[in-house]
Design a protein around this motif. Sequence first.
Motif, short mmCIF file in Angstrom:
data_model
loop_
_atom_site.label_atom_id
_atom_site.label_comp_id
_atom_site.label_asym_id
_atom_site.label_seq_id
_atom_site.Cartn_x
_atom_site.Cartn_y
_atom_site.Cartn_z
N THR A 119 19.07 32.49 56.73
CA THR A 119 19.48 32.51 57.92
C THR A 119 19.73 30.90 58.35
O THR A 119 19.33 29.85 57.73
N LEU A 120 21.08 30.92 58.88
CA LEU A 120 21.78 29.54 59.03
C LEU A 120 22.00 29.07 60.65
O LEU A 120 22.15 30.08 61.33
N ALA A 121 21.87 27.86 61.05
CA ALA A 121 22.04 27.47 62.22
C ALA A 121 22.37 26.09 62.22
O ALA A 121 22.23 25.21 61.37
N VAL A 122 22.92 25.52 63.39
CA VAL A 122 23.24 24.03 63.55
C VAL A 122 22.56 23.81 65.02
O VAL A 122 22.35 24.39 65.81
N ALA A 123 21.91 22.67 64.87
CA ALA A 123 21.22 22.02 66.05
C ALA A 123 21.55 20.73 66.07
O ALA A 123 21.35 19.79 65.34
N SER A 124 22.39 20.36 67.24
CA SER A 124 22.99 19.01 67.53
C SER A 124 22.97 18.63 69.13
O SER A 124 22.95 19.82 70.00
N THR A 125 22.99 17.39 69.15
CA THR A 125 23.06 17.07 70.60
C THR A 125 24.47 16.54 70.98
O THR A 125 24.65 16.06 72.25
N SER A 126 25.56 16.85 70.12
CA SER A 126 26.99 16.58 70.55
C SER A 126 27.43 17.79 71.51
O SER A 126 26.66 18.98 71.49
N ALA A 127 28.47 17.87 72.11
CA ALA A 127 29.01 18.68 73.02
C ALA A 127 29.35 20.00 72.09
O ALA A 127 29.50 19.88 71.08
N GLU A 128 28.97 21.06 72.74
CA GLU A 128 29.19 22.40 72.00
C GLU A 128 30.63 22.67 71.52
O GLU A 128 30.84 22.91 70.18
N ALA A 129 31.65 22.06 72.25
CA ALA A 129 32.93 22.47 71.75
C ALA A 129 33.27 21.58 70.65
O ALA A 129 33.88 22.36 69.66
N SER A 130 32.63 20.58 70.55
CA SER A 130 32.88 19.52 69.43
C SER A 130 32.30 20.17 68.10
O SER A 130 32.64 20.09 67.06
N VAL A 131 30.85 20.59 68.30
CA VAL A 131 30.06 21.10 67.16
C VAL A 131 30.87 22.42 66.65
O VAL A 131 30.91 22.56 65.46
N ARG A 132 31.34 23.10 67.68
CA ARG A 132 32.03 24.40 67.18
C ARG A 132 33.35 23.92 66.38
O ARG A 132 33.62 24.60 65.27
N ALA A 133 34.06 23.22 66.84
CA ALA A 133 35.28 22.80 66.11
C ALA A 133 35.05 22.08 64.84
O ALA A 133 35.76 22.46 63.97
N ILE A 134 33.89 21.42 64.68
CA ILE A 134 33.84 20.59 63.42
C ILE A 134 33.10 21.77 62.28
O ILE A 134 33.40 22.01 61.12
N LEU A 135 32.28 22.75 62.86
CA LEU A 135 31.82 23.79 62.23
C LEU A 135 32.83 24.93 61.55
O LEU A 135 32.83 25.17 60.28
N GLU A 136 33.64 25.12 62.35
CA GLU A 136 34.82 26.01 62.02
C GLU A 136 35.80 25.17 61.01
O GLU A 136 36.42 25.65 59.93
N ALA A 137 35.88 23.95 61.19
CA ALA A 137 36.98 23.17 60.25
C ALA A 137 36.26 22.92 58.83
O ALA A 137 36.78 22.95 57.82
N ALA A 138 34.77 23.02 58.76
CA ALA A 138 34.21 22.70 57.56
C ALA A 138 33.82 24.04 56.78
O ALA A 138 33.89 24.07 55.60
N VAL A 139 33.85 25.13 57.38
CA VAL A 139 33.66 26.47 56.69
C VAL A 139 34.49 27.65 56.88
O VAL A 139 34.48 28.88 56.32
N PRO A 141 36.58 29.87 60.27
CA PRO A 141 36.19 30.58 61.34
C PRO A 141 35.37 31.99 61.08
O PRO A 141 34.23 32.26 61.79
N GLU A 142 35.56 32.58 59.85
CA GLU A 142 34.64 33.70 59.44
C GLU A 142 33.20 33.29 59.09
O GLU A 142 32.40 33.88 59.81
N ARG A 143 33.03 32.28 58.37
CA ARG A 143 31.81 31.96 58.06
C ARG A 143 31.09 31.36 59.04
O ARG A 143 29.82 31.31 59.28
N ALA A 144 31.98 30.57 60.07
CA ALA A 144 31.17 29.86 61.43
C ALA A 144 30.87 30.75 62.30
O ALA A 144 29.65 30.73 62.68
N ALA A 145 31.47 31.95 62.17
CA ALA A 145 30.97 33.22 63.24
C ALA A 145 29.67 33.80 62.61
O ALA A 145 28.98 34.27 63.48
N ARG A 146 29.26 33.76 61.41
CA ARG A 146 28.21 34.23 60.81
C ARG A 146 27.10 33.50 61.09
O ARG A 146 25.87 33.85 60.77
N PHE A 147 27.14 32.25 61.64
CA PHE A 147 25.90 31.59 61.90
C PHE A 147 24.93 32.41 62.60
O PHE A 147 25.33 32.93 63.82
#
Length: 256
Positions: A119-139, A141-147
């Motif tokens: 099971t994978l999750a992200v927990a951050s106090t940054s703005a959601e749009a920023s967090v999702r952009a970083i997550l997609e850039a890191a892994v 879109p397909e793997r980001a959507a599986r979080f």
Amino acid sequence: MTTLIFDCDGVLSDTERDGHRPAFNQTFAEMSVPLDWSEEEYAHKLQIAGGKERMASELTPEFVRANGLPTDPEGQAATIAAWHARKTAIYTQMAAAGKLPPRPGVHRIIAAAQDAGWTLAVASTSAEASVRAILEAAVGPERAARFDAVLAGDVVKAKKPAPDIYLLALERLGVDPADVLVVEDSRNGLLAATAAGLRCLLTVNGYTEGEPNDEAILVVSTLGDPDGEHTRVIANRSRATPGEVVTLADLARCLE
């Protein structure tokens, strides 16, 4: 089932140095705000959790008066919200343009954990749009959507080092705290995770390497990549035995 919860900034990408500080400073310039945070100044600002809160820390009576800013709480809140919205847009554009690459080992570990059924999750106090952009850039879109969860922004009132974001993650995921490992990069994040009863691995960076880390189960310079930057172990209070890189087996041993 093992659960990995990642912080975003400084964990998925070295965003503080390469993203947030430049985005804050560009926002100040565009808004004609006489601020330009240096590396040293921004290191101090990182002791404050949350971008809006960092901006608000500048609103001393003297600064407000000198720059003709609102003096009432509602007006100041609206001003900070406008600044922060522009900063988030700048930062998100940087992430989408590939200017904030993932830290070593992030894609490798996330891919291995997902393939193993963790099971994978992200927990951050940054703005959601920023967090999702970083997550997609890191892994991607397909793997980001599986979080299983992405918790960010103002979903909790009290930000790190308060444990609220991690307590919410436990509630949303419905997992046993004993099966959860948090990956953080800072003392505020470490304190938040441990206050929620979770074990925490630190991947430090230039801003955070000198911070106290006694509560961390494992402290490393990076998760490491076989063909890139290797892992340097700073402190190890676990049964893990990282070599050139931190492996999925090492993460599992952090929970033993």
